[in-house]
Design an enzyme around this catalytic site. Structure first.
Site, PDB file in Angstrom:
ATOM      1  NE  ARG A 162      15.947  40.476  19.840  1.00 15.62           N
ATOM      2  CZ  ARG A 162      15.638  41.421  18.959  1.00 15.62           C
ATOM      3  NH1 ARG A 162      14.424  41.920  18.936  1.00 15.62           N
ATOM      4  NH2 ARG A 162      16.535  41.871  18.111  1.00 15.62           N
ATOM      5  N   GLY A 176      15.242  43.945  21.805  1.00 21.14           N
ATOM      6  CA  GLY A 176      16.119  44.442  20.742  1.00 21.14           C
ATOM      7  C   GLY A 176      16.585  45.850  21.066  1.00 21.14           C
ATOM      8  CG  ASP A 177      17.373  48.303  17.679  1.00 23.08           C
ATOM      9  OD1 ASP A 177      16.673  47.282  17.498  1.00 23.08           O
ATOM     10  OD2 ASP A 177      17.411  49.251  16.876  1.00 23.08           O
ATOM     11  N   GLY A 206      16.275  47.234  11.856  1.00 26.26           N
ATOM     12  CA  GLY A 206      17.104  46.090  11.487  1.00 26.26           C
ATOM     13  C   GLY A 206      17.475  45.264  12.700  1.00 26.26           C
ATOM     14  N   GLY A 244      18.528  44.281  15.858  1.00 30.58           N
ATOM     15  CA  GLY A 244      18.755  45.055  17.071  1.00 30.58           C
ATOM     16  C   GLY A 244      20.054  44.739  17.773  1.00 30.58           C
TER      17      GLY A 244
HETATM   18  N1  GLY Z   1      15.186  46.566  15.458  1.00 25.96           N
HETATM   19  C1  GLY Z   1      14.186  45.758  16.003  1.00 25.96           C
HETATM   20  C2  GLY Z   1      14.659  44.598  16.722  1.00 25.96           C
HETATM   21  O1  GLY Z   1      15.754  44.108  16.500  1.00 25.96           O
HETATM   22  O2  GLY Z   1      13.936  44.110  17.548  1.00 25.96           O
END
Ligand code: GLY
Length: 363
Positions: free
Chosen positions: A251, A253-254, A275, A277
């Site tokens: 996975r 994220g952002d 937060g 992502g």
């Molecule tokens: N903002 C970090 C994540 O969602 O991985």
């Protein structure tokens, strides 16, 4: 081994509460005291900058010249969450010597990446569902150059690998084994990032009933994002995280995504996100904040608008914490989150302070 369906992810978001909350509180208090001492050379203040629903934002931002114009405050560095206090020290060492913003944002977040007590960034970060610590990071400078790594393992400083991707390759992002191999080629040492404490947390999670009945955890996802403007007025940003604890392997994220976890446009400003992502990606979060500033919003207004967009696009906000942090070319800053609890560190020549961000709703 637990198998999660798509809909089970709200559970994964929140399951680490029993482990993180107590650890976070202990660590936070210790660090806060340490930071107070470190900040003695400057002035450290815990400033309240909270906006709740329609509340007023109290903030001392720019000093006027008395002629209606406002001074640009530079150099300046801001970063997400309380762990930003120590990270800003790392960045400030660069900025106060006249160093550039890119070096500052790299050196700054490296402090957090090496902090084994921090469960959400770098060494000591909580692993994925399979017990593997995978890290995401990106970096961007004032010339719109950028680099990123995703799902990299066994390298302590993904932010520095991201910088190498930016500077030494024609690419923007490397992921997984390719990112690891590239880092090794560039001389980064192999390092096991799974600390005994993080491994114990993971084992506890695997055995825990909370896998089936999650609780809300609003202290999850405390990625570090950092934005700096140097004495020349140039902006850079960095973002690094171990991501969503106990996530599915692979996975992203952002945080490694330019435009989502971080965006810099030296003509306008810079923004980063923390937060959940998945929610940040859905609105191209950091890019959105910068575009809102380009269209005339202040950093504070831009962060608020982006958060409102996230709220509007998600039917279920349970456990969905996202925070944005932004800076414009005048050195004005803003921050806002879906839920209460987000804070950020801000360092200038006059102050080193932890500031509570505004928020849309209470938990
Ligand atoms: N903002 C970090 C994540 O969602 O991985």
């Amino acid at each position: 081994m637990a198998i999660f369906q798509k809909g089970d992810f709200s559970g994964l978001l929140v399951i680490q509460i029993p482990y993180i909350k107590s650890k976070f509180r202990t660590m936070s208090r210790r660090k806060f005291i340490k930071n107070s001492v470190l900040g003695a050379a400057g002035i450290m203040a815990l400033q309240t900058n909270a906006r709740c629903e329609s509340g007023e934002v109290k903030s001392k931002e720019l000093k006027g010249k008395g002629d209606g114009t406002r001074e640009v405050i530079k150099p300046i560095v801001i970063s997400t969450w309380r762990h930003g206090m120590e990270a800003n020290h790392g960045a400030w060492k660069v900025l106060k010597e006249g160093g550039n913003a890119l070096d500052a944002v790299e050196k700054g977040v490296m402090v957090t990446e090496s902090d084994a007590d921090n469960r959400s960034v770098g060494l000591g970060g909580l692993p994925d569902r399979d017990g593997i610590v995978t890290l995401d990071a990106c970096i961007m400078n004032h010339e719109q150059d950028c680099g990123a790594v995703g799902c990299i393992t066994d390298i302590e400083h993904p932010i520095s690998v991201a910088r190498k991707v930016m500077e030494d390759t024609p690419h923007v992002m490397l992921v997984g084994k390719g990112a690891y191999d590239f880092a090794r080629e560039k001389g980064f040492p192999h390092k096991n990032l799974l600390t005994p404490e993080a491994e114990a947390d993971w084992k506890k999670w695997k055995e825990s009933e909370s896998q089936k009945k999650p609780e809300i955890n609003h202290e999850n996802h405390d990625t570090i994002g950092m934005l700096a403007m140097d004495a020349n007025g140039n902006l850079s940003g960095s973002c690094t995280t171990s991501g969503w604890a106990f996530k599915l392997h692979g996975r992203l994220g952002d945080s490694p995504l330019i435009g989502a976890g971080l965006f810099v446009d030296n003509e306008v400003g810079a923004a980063c996100a923390t937060g959940l992502g998945e929610a940040v990606i859905r609105i191209a979060g950091s890019s959105t904040v910068v575009e809102l500033m380009r269209n005339g919003k202040s950093p504070q207004e831009a962060c608020e608008e982006a958060v409102r967009r996230i709220i509007a696009k998600h039917k279920n906000l349970e456990g969905l914490q996202v925070g944005f942090l932004a800076m414009n070319k005048k050195g004005e800053v803003g921050a806002y989150s879906v839920y209460e609890g987000f804070d950020y560190a801000k360092t200038t020549k006059d102050n080193h302070e932890l500031i509570k961000a505004g928020f849309d709703r209470k938990w």
